[in-house]
Design a protein around this motif. Sequence first.
Motif, PDB file in Angstrom:
ATOM      1  N   HIS A 165       0.832  -1.177  -0.120  1.00 44.50           N
ATOM      2  CA  HIS A 165       0.166   0.030   0.033  1.00 44.50           C
ATOM      3  C   HIS A 165       0.998   1.334   0.056  1.00 44.50           C
ATOM      4  CE1 HIS A 165      -3.405   2.651   0.899  1.00 44.50           C
ATOM      5  NE2 HIS A 165      -2.833   3.098   1.941  1.00 44.50           N
ATOM      6  N   GLU A 166       1.908   1.153   0.562  1.00 45.64           N
ATOM      7  CA  GLU A 166       2.770   2.451   0.641  1.00 45.64           C
ATOM      8  C   GLU A 166       3.459   2.608  -0.639  1.00 45.64           C
ATOM      9  OE1 GLU A 166       5.542   2.279   3.950  1.00 45.64           O
ATOM     10  OE2 GLU A 166       3.988   2.577   5.393  1.00 45.64           O
ATOM     11  N   LEU A 167       3.999   1.505  -1.280  1.00 45.30           N
ATOM     12  CA  LEU A 167       4.599   1.692  -2.362  1.00 45.30           C
ATOM     13  C   LEU A 167       3.733   1.911  -3.349  1.00 45.30           C
ATOM     14  CD1 LEU A 167       6.968   0.988  -4.133  1.00 45.30           C
ATOM     15  CD2 LEU A 167       6.144  -1.304  -4.586  1.00 45.30           C
ATOM     16  N   GLU A 168       2.301   1.805  -3.413  1.00 47.25           N
ATOM     17  CA  GLU A 168       1.371   2.136  -4.383  1.00 47.25           C
ATOM     18  C   GLU A 168       1.290   3.663  -4.285  1.00 47.25           C
ATOM     19  OE1 GLU A 168      -2.131  -0.256  -3.868  1.00 47.25           O
ATOM     20  OE2 GLU A 168      -1.043  -2.066  -5.077  1.00 47.25           O
ATOM     21  N   MET A 169       1.071   4.165  -2.906  1.00 50.59           N
ATOM     22  CA  MET A 169       0.670   5.472  -2.624  1.00 50.59           C
ATOM     23  C   MET A 169       2.002   6.420  -3.068  1.00 50.59           C
ATOM     24  SD  MET A 169      -2.173   5.928  -1.471  1.00 50.59           S
ATOM     25  CE  MET A 169      -2.159   7.465  -0.910  1.00 50.59           C
ATOM     26  N   LYS A 170       3.158   5.889  -2.964  1.00 50.10           N
ATOM     27  CA  LYS A 170       4.406   6.771  -3.246  1.00 50.10           C
ATOM     28  C   LYS A 170       4.646   6.733  -4.776  1.00 50.10           C
ATOM     29  CE  LYS A 170       7.202   5.946   0.669  1.00 50.10           C
ATOM     30  NZ  LYS A 170       8.433   5.436   1.297  1.00 50.10           N
ATOM     31  N   THR A 171       4.115   5.704  -5.479  1.00 52.68           N
ATOM     32  CA  THR A 171       4.282   5.721  -6.955  1.00 52.68           C
ATOM     33  C   THR A 171       3.108   6.472  -7.406  1.00 52.68           C
ATOM     34  OG1 THR A 171       4.892   3.240  -6.737  1.00 52.68           O
ATOM     35  CG2 THR A 171       3.967   4.121  -8.944  1.00 52.68           C
ATOM     36  N   ASP A 172       2.187   6.653  -7.011  1.00 49.79           N
ATOM     37  CA  ASP A 172       1.002   7.399  -7.554  1.00 49.79           C
ATOM     38  C   ASP A 172       1.289   8.839  -7.149  1.00 49.79           C
ATOM     39  OD1 ASP A 172      -1.858   7.880  -8.335  1.00 49.79           O
ATOM     40  OD2 ASP A 172      -1.850   8.930  -6.299  1.00 49.79           O
ATOM     41  N   SER A 178       4.311  14.121 -12.094  1.00 51.65           N
ATOM     42  CA  SER A 178       4.610  14.347 -13.731  1.00 51.65           C
ATOM     43  C   SER A 178       3.623  14.951 -14.304  1.00 51.65           C
ATOM     44  CB  SER A 178       5.084  12.871 -14.177  1.00 51.65           C
ATOM     45  OG  SER A 178       4.153  12.278 -14.164  1.00 51.65           O
ATOM     46  N   ARG A 179       2.515  15.153 -13.779  1.00 44.39           N
ATOM     47  CA  ARG A 179       1.213  15.560 -14.407  1.00 44.39           C
ATOM     48  C   ARG A 179       0.942  16.984 -13.961  1.00 44.39           C
ATOM     49  NH1 ARG A 179      -2.987  10.833 -15.725  1.00 44.39           N
ATOM     50  NH2 ARG A 179      -1.598   9.155 -16.008  1.00 44.39           N
ATOM     51  N   ARG A 180       1.862  17.523 -13.271  1.00 46.45           N
ATOM     52  CA  ARG A 180       1.601  18.697 -12.548  1.00 46.45           C
ATOM     53  C   ARG A 180       1.157  20.015 -13.370  1.00 46.45           C
ATOM     54  NH1 ARG A 180       5.724  22.105 -10.636  1.00 46.45           N
ATOM     55  NH2 ARG A 180       4.527  22.617  -9.083  1.00 46.45           N
ATOM     56  N   ASN A 181       1.934  19.822 -14.667  1.00 46.60           N
ATOM     57  CA  ASN A 181       1.790  21.075 -15.654  1.00 46.60           C
ATOM     58  C   ASN A 181       0.738  20.695 -16.568  1.00 46.60           C
ATOM     59  OD1 ASN A 181       3.930  22.216 -14.458  1.00 46.60           O
ATOM     60  ND2 ASN A 181       5.510  21.708 -15.851  1.00 46.60           N
ATOM     61  N   SER A 182      -0.088  19.768 -16.377  1.00 51.59           N
ATOM     62  CA  SER A 182      -1.042  19.374 -17.420  1.00 51.59           C
ATOM     63  C   SER A 182      -2.650  19.498 -16.993  1.00 51.59           C
ATOM     64  CB  SER A 182      -1.077  17.794 -17.833  1.00 51.59           C
ATOM     65  OG  SER A 182       0.359  17.664 -18.312  1.00 51.59           O
ATOM     66  N   ASP A 265      -5.283  17.133 -14.522  1.00 52.59           N
ATOM     67  CA  ASP A 265      -4.967  15.872 -15.070  1.00 52.59           C
ATOM     68  C   ASP A 265      -4.417  14.803 -14.043  1.00 52.59           C
ATOM     69  OD1 ASP A 265      -4.289  13.803 -16.787  1.00 52.59           O
ATOM     70  OD2 ASP A 265      -2.074  14.489 -17.447  1.00 52.59           O
ATOM     71  N   LEU A 266      -5.353  14.053 -13.446  1.00 52.86           N
ATOM     72  CA  LEU A 266      -5.291  13.180 -12.306  1.00 52.86           C
ATOM     73  C   LEU A 266      -4.742  11.795 -12.759  1.00 52.86           C
ATOM     74  CD1 LEU A 266      -8.231  14.256 -10.217  1.00 52.86           C
ATOM     75  CD2 LEU A 266      -6.129  15.151 -10.196  1.00 52.86           C
ATOM     76  N   THR A 267      -4.066  11.200 -11.711  1.00 51.70           N
ATOM     77  CA  THR A 267      -3.901   9.709 -12.248  1.00 51.70           C
ATOM     78  C   THR A 267      -5.266   8.880 -11.774  1.00 51.70           C
ATOM     79  OG1 THR A 267      -3.305   9.312  -9.621  1.00 51.70           O
ATOM     80  CG2 THR A 267      -1.551  10.058 -10.977  1.00 51.70           C
ATOM     81  N   LYS A 268      -4.962   7.687 -12.585  1.00 54.73           N
ATOM     82  CA  LYS A 268      -6.208   6.671 -12.418  1.00 54.73           C
ATOM     83  C   LYS A 268      -6.715   6.555 -10.973  1.00 54.73           C
ATOM     84  CE  LYS A 268      -7.455   1.840 -13.863  1.00 54.73           C
ATOM     85  NZ  LYS A 268      -7.312   0.653 -14.685  1.00 54.73           N
ATOM     86  N   LEU A 310      -7.319  10.330   0.752  1.00 54.62           N
ATOM     87  CA  LEU A 310      -6.220   9.689  -0.034  1.00 54.62           C
ATOM     88  C   LEU A 310      -6.652   8.265  -0.725  1.00 54.62           C
ATOM     89  CD1 LEU A 310      -3.253  10.608   2.554  1.00 54.62           C
ATOM     90  CD2 LEU A 310      -4.067  11.550   0.452  1.00 54.62           C
ATOM     91  N   CYS A 311      -7.600   7.568   0.084  1.00 54.99           N
ATOM     92  CA  CYS A 311      -7.826   6.253  -0.369  1.00 54.99           C
ATOM     93  C   CYS A 311      -9.379   6.231  -0.062  1.00 54.99           C
ATOM     94  CB  CYS A 311      -7.013   5.082   0.320  1.00 54.99           C
ATOM     95  SG  CYS A 311      -7.271   5.366   2.147  1.00 54.99           S
ATOM     96  N   GLU A 312     -10.107   5.083  -0.795  1.00 54.32           N
ATOM     97  CA  GLU A 312     -11.456   4.761  -0.647  1.00 54.32           C
ATOM     98  C   GLU A 312     -11.914   4.535   0.755  1.00 54.32           C
ATOM     99  OE1 GLU A 312     -13.167   1.825  -3.263  1.00 54.32           O
ATOM    100  OE2 GLU A 312     -11.575   2.236  -4.943  1.00 54.32           O
ATOM    101  N   SER A 313     -11.095   4.190   1.679  1.00 52.18           N
ATOM    102  CA  SER A 313     -11.488   3.792   3.059  1.00 52.18           C
ATOM    103  C   SER A 313     -11.475   5.316   3.793  1.00 52.18           C
ATOM    104  CB  SER A 313     -10.288   3.103   3.835  1.00 52.18           C
ATOM    105  OG  SER A 313      -9.018   3.718   4.050  1.00 52.18           O
TER     106      SER A 313
END
Length: 319
Positions: A165-172, A178-182, A265-268, A310-313
């Motif tokens: 879960h931590e890895l997924e959050m950091k990757t997200d 990387s999308r901050r200018n879009s 422009d948000l992540t999935k 931050l998450c669905e919960s």
Amino acid sequence: MPSRHRYRKKSGKQVRSTSEKRKPSGSPTDSLPPKTPRQLVQSTIQMPSVFTFEASTPEQTAENQETEPVSEKQHCDQNQNLSQDSFSMNVSANQKDISYPSTIFNFINDASIDILTTKLSRALMLPQLQDKFAKLFESVAKDLIEGLARDIVQPLKQEIIHLRHELEMKTDDLEQYSRRNSLRISGLPESKEENTEALVMEVLRDLHPDLTASDIDRCHRVGKKNMDRNRQVIVKFVSYRNRHKVISNRRMLRQNRSSVYINEDLTKHRSKLFKLTRDLKAKHLISSTWTYDGRVYVEEQPEGVMRVILCESDLDKYR
């Protein structure tokens, strides 16, 4: 009663023949004929006295070999004398220890072990015992595995889930950065031979009059073509400052272009969260929701506390 011994005269004295002289012995049992191992075992079991086991030494073996043979008549006389002395032997039997070679008892012990080993091996080969042993082994192995899973595997599994879960959050977070200018523009009419950049600049100049074509890094439509709806246009700005000015004035589109919408422009993962928060607002479970710099915010009541989702919960308390 006449004597059975034969005498001969020598020097005026009657002496016993040399060949008939009685063999000296330390005990009455030394003159008896040797017994077989089976007879020794039987006699040992019948005697109530205490036995001491002594191994025969080479000196005793040599002494027994040097003794002279006993004639048949002398053997009979010895048996008669032994019968007369049997009472005295029985009396003294409880006071003296009778010694036997230890090799005999070692032989009996080894034979007993061989017999028990053979019987045990045959018993273990029975199908019934094999089935019981297999079931017992399966039960013990199952309990052992369950114990290991409970004590070792389960904590490791929980730790792996947490780290994942931590890895997924950091990757997200990295992907969102990387999308901050879009920005994404929805509702622009789509045609076969369109100039996407010209359409985008026409919309953006209403929000940022000083914006030029050089301030746009690139823009294009995303997704598969669909005749039923217009695809979104993703716009990447050269600088974050121009992007931020456009997103801040996006409400001005309601005056001239009510069908056009501009969003971050948000992540999935964050797009899914924003969709869930909009559904909660539609059901009047929350007051409002929006995004800012890639984060999803909700407000429970007007002018209330803003919370980051931050998450669905994090949305369970509003459902």
